[in-house]
Design a protein around this motif. Structure first.
Motif, short mmCIF file in Angstrom:
data_model
loop_
_atom_site.label_atom_id
_atom_site.label_comp_id
_atom_site.label_asym_id
_atom_site.label_seq_id
_atom_site.Cartn_x
_atom_site.Cartn_y
_atom_site.Cartn_z
N PHE A 147 0.82 -1.21 0.00
CA PHE A 147 0.00 0.00 0.00
C PHE A 147 0.86 1.27 0.00
O PHE A 147 0.60 2.18 -0.81
CB PHE A 147 -0.96 -0.01 1.18
CG PHE A 147 -1.89 1.16 1.23
CD1 PHE A 147 -2.90 1.30 0.30
CD2 PHE A 147 -1.73 2.13 2.20
CE1 PHE A 147 -3.76 2.39 0.33
CE2 PHE A 147 -2.58 3.23 2.25
CZ PHE A 147 -3.59 3.36 1.31
N PRO A 148 1.87 1.40 0.88
CA PRO A 148 2.72 2.59 0.80
C PRO A 148 3.40 2.76 -0.56
O PRO A 148 3.56 3.89 -1.04
CB PRO A 148 3.76 2.36 1.91
CG PRO A 148 3.09 1.45 2.87
CD PRO A 148 2.23 0.57 2.03
N THR A 149 3.77 1.65 -1.18
CA THR A 149 4.40 1.73 -2.50
C THR A 149 3.44 2.28 -3.54
O THR A 149 3.80 3.15 -4.36
CB THR A 149 4.91 0.35 -2.94
OG1 THR A 149 5.87 -0.12 -1.99
CG2 THR A 149 5.56 0.42 -4.31
N TRP A 250 14.94 15.13 3.16
CA TRP A 250 15.31 15.88 1.95
C TRP A 250 14.15 15.93 0.96
O TRP A 250 13.83 16.99 0.41
CB TRP A 250 16.53 15.24 1.30
CG TRP A 250 17.01 16.01 0.09
CD1 TRP A 250 17.86 17.08 0.08
CD2 TRP A 250 16.63 15.77 -1.27
NE1 TRP A 250 18.05 17.53 -1.21
CE2 TRP A 250 17.30 16.76 -2.06
CE3 TRP A 250 15.81 14.85 -1.91
CZ2 TRP A 250 17.18 16.82 -3.44
CZ3 TRP A 250 15.66 14.93 -3.28
CH2 TRP A 250 16.34 15.89 -4.04
N LEU A 251 13.50 14.80 0.75
CA LEU A 251 12.37 14.76 -0.18
C LEU A 251 11.19 15.56 0.35
O LEU A 251 10.48 16.22 -0.42
CB LEU A 251 11.97 13.31 -0.43
CG LEU A 251 12.94 12.48 -1.27
CD1 LEU A 251 12.57 11.00 -1.22
CD2 LEU A 251 12.96 12.97 -2.72
N GLY A 260 3.55 14.51 3.13
CA GLY A 260 3.61 13.65 4.31
C GLY A 260 4.42 12.40 4.06
O GLY A 260 4.01 11.29 4.42
N LEU A 261 5.59 12.54 3.47
CA LEU A 261 6.38 11.40 3.01
C LEU A 261 6.87 10.50 4.13
O LEU A 261 7.11 9.31 3.91
CB LEU A 261 7.56 11.89 2.17
CG LEU A 261 7.19 12.61 0.87
CD1 LEU A 261 8.43 13.12 0.16
CD2 LEU A 261 6.38 11.70 -0.05
N TRP A 267 10.71 2.97 2.49
CA TRP A 267 11.97 2.89 3.24
C TRP A 267 11.92 3.72 4.53
O TRP A 267 12.78 3.56 5.39
CB TRP A 267 13.14 3.30 2.37
CG TRP A 267 13.17 4.71 1.88
CD1 TRP A 267 13.68 5.79 2.53
CD2 TRP A 267 12.70 5.19 0.62
NE1 TRP A 267 13.56 6.93 1.76
CE2 TRP A 267 12.96 6.59 0.57
CE3 TRP A 267 12.09 4.60 -0.49
CZ2 TRP A 267 12.62 7.38 -0.52
CZ3 TRP A 267 11.76 5.40 -1.57
CH2 TRP A 267 12.02 6.76 -1.58
N ALA A 268 10.92 4.59 4.67
CA ALA A 268 10.75 5.29 5.95
C ALA A 268 10.37 4.28 7.04
O ALA A 268 10.83 4.40 8.19
CB ALA A 268 9.68 6.36 5.83
#
Length: 384
Positions: A147-149, A250-251, A260-261, A267-268
């Motif tokens: 889902f995050p992907t 950075w992003l 809201g990365l 990878w977070a």
């Protein structure tokens, strides 16, 4: 079965540090609880700095620790008292979660932990060998990242996609009136938010939490909680997690903090688990420290009581006593309140455990679940 002091120390750190993130969910409307900018007013440089520090060192780390320790706790209860008692414990936790989430605060985790624990119990994962447990950990973590992907790719390829829709003055006023006003509309909103959370639970939280709980069981079965990682591996985990989180910062900065990365990029989440394990390993290394045993371990033994008291105190503070603070304080002010609350809970736990072995909510939970006497219990070893 002798209680492992380091488990209490890790759990104590986790429950206290949860407030460093949850404070924003107590003090802001749900849709904007963890957004740096949620109105048309640009955030200050201090707010931005603190938000980035949270992404680097706090976000997700301590709830991950809590999930890992929850899995260990499930296994230990089943091993000592049997799966029937564990089922009763989880059913009562589910009830506590419903009351907590629907009547008091939308950010409850008890309901979702109870449902995940029941899933782990009914699937029989406590009985798996270590190698099989590791395979399940990898499988469920991979499923949870689907889902995050998908969301991340949506933000990459869909023009105008954003996680944060800035609130205008009218929206802010309505949200403040809702969350500082009459009780019943808040309950209705909590119910609606629970339905949304159930969708998130099915698509992400169930699989992610299961992976972490099974990770805890696998680590316990390999005696990791007795020795931790080597100093070199602990430092390596921390440094890698910091590097991964640094790329998220950075992003986030590059995108203007509107996506809201930190809560989306796969990878977070890897960074969250890695840093959580590095924190736990460090505490294991210092498990004989009298200071840590004196201050953190009592908090771990009162984890449920402390978690629920955080909700009660913060909800009363922002919605009843100091309603003018709701959605108006900056991040530094809110973190200062959280630190004061953490200090109070450290002191309370220290004094309380001088006279009582378990917290009031822990006592109630055990009584309602009708814990069997040790000679009547049938643990995992006798069931296999």
């Amino acid at each position: 079965m002798q209680r492992m002091q380091q488990l209490d120390m890790i759990r104590g750190l986790a429950v206290l540090a949860l407030l460093l993130m949850n404070i924003f969910a107590f003090a802001f409307p749900p849709d904007y609880a963890h957004s740096l900018q949620w109105t048309e007013i640009a955030p200050s440089s201090t707010d931005t700095l603190l938000y980035n520090i949270q992404t680097l060192f706090i976000k997700g780390r301590f709830v991950s620790l809590f999930s890992i320790l929850f899995g260990v706790g499930l296994y230990l209860i089943a091993e000592k008292y049997g799966e029937a008692y564990l089922k009763r414990r989880l059913n009562w936790l589910l009830f506590f979660g419903l009351v907590h989430g629907w009547l008091i605060w939308f950010g409850d985790i008890l309901l979702w932990y109870a449902l995940t624990g029941l899933f782990v119990l009914y699937q029989g994962y406590f009985h798996l060998a270590i190698a099989a447990l590791w395979r399940k950990v990898i499988l469920f973590f991979a499923i949870s990242m689907i889902f995050p992907t998908i969301v991340s790719l949506t933000y990459l390829f869909v023009d105008g996609a954003t996680a944060v829709e800035l609130a205008n003055a009218e929206t802010v006023t309505k949200q403040i009136e809702l969350w500082t006003g009459p009780f019943w509309p808040q309950v209705q909103e909590n119910l609606a938010l629970s339905l949304i959370m159930f969708g998130a639970f099915i698509t992400f939280m169930l699989w992610y939490s299961t992976a972490l709980m099974l990770l805890g069981i696998a680590l316990y079965k390999t005696d990791w909680f007795a020795i931790g990682f080597s100093t070199k591996h602990t430092a390596g985990l921390f440094a890698t997690a910091l590097m991964l989180s640094g790329s998220v910062v950075w992003l986030d900065n590059h995108s203007g903090y509107i996506l809201g990365l930190a809560g989306i990029l796969p990878w977070a989440y890897v960074a969250e688990v890695m840093m959580a394990l590095s924190f736990a390993s460090l505490l294991i290394k210092f498990r004989h420290s009298p200071w840590l045993q004196q201050w953190l371990a009592p908090c771990g033994r009162l984890a449920l009581t402390l978690y629920l008291s955080q909700t009660l105190v913060m909800v009363l503070l922002f919605r009843v006593v100091k309603t003018e603070w709701f959605a108006t304080l900056d991040r530094l002010q809110l973190l200062s309140i959280a630190i004061i609350m953490i200090g109070a809970q450290l002191l309370f736990s220290q004094l309380y455990t001088r006279y009582f072995q378990q917290g009031p909510m822990e006592w109630l939970w055990r009584r309602l679940s009708k814990r069997p006497e040790p000679d009547q219990a049938k643990g995992l070893h006798t069931n296999q």
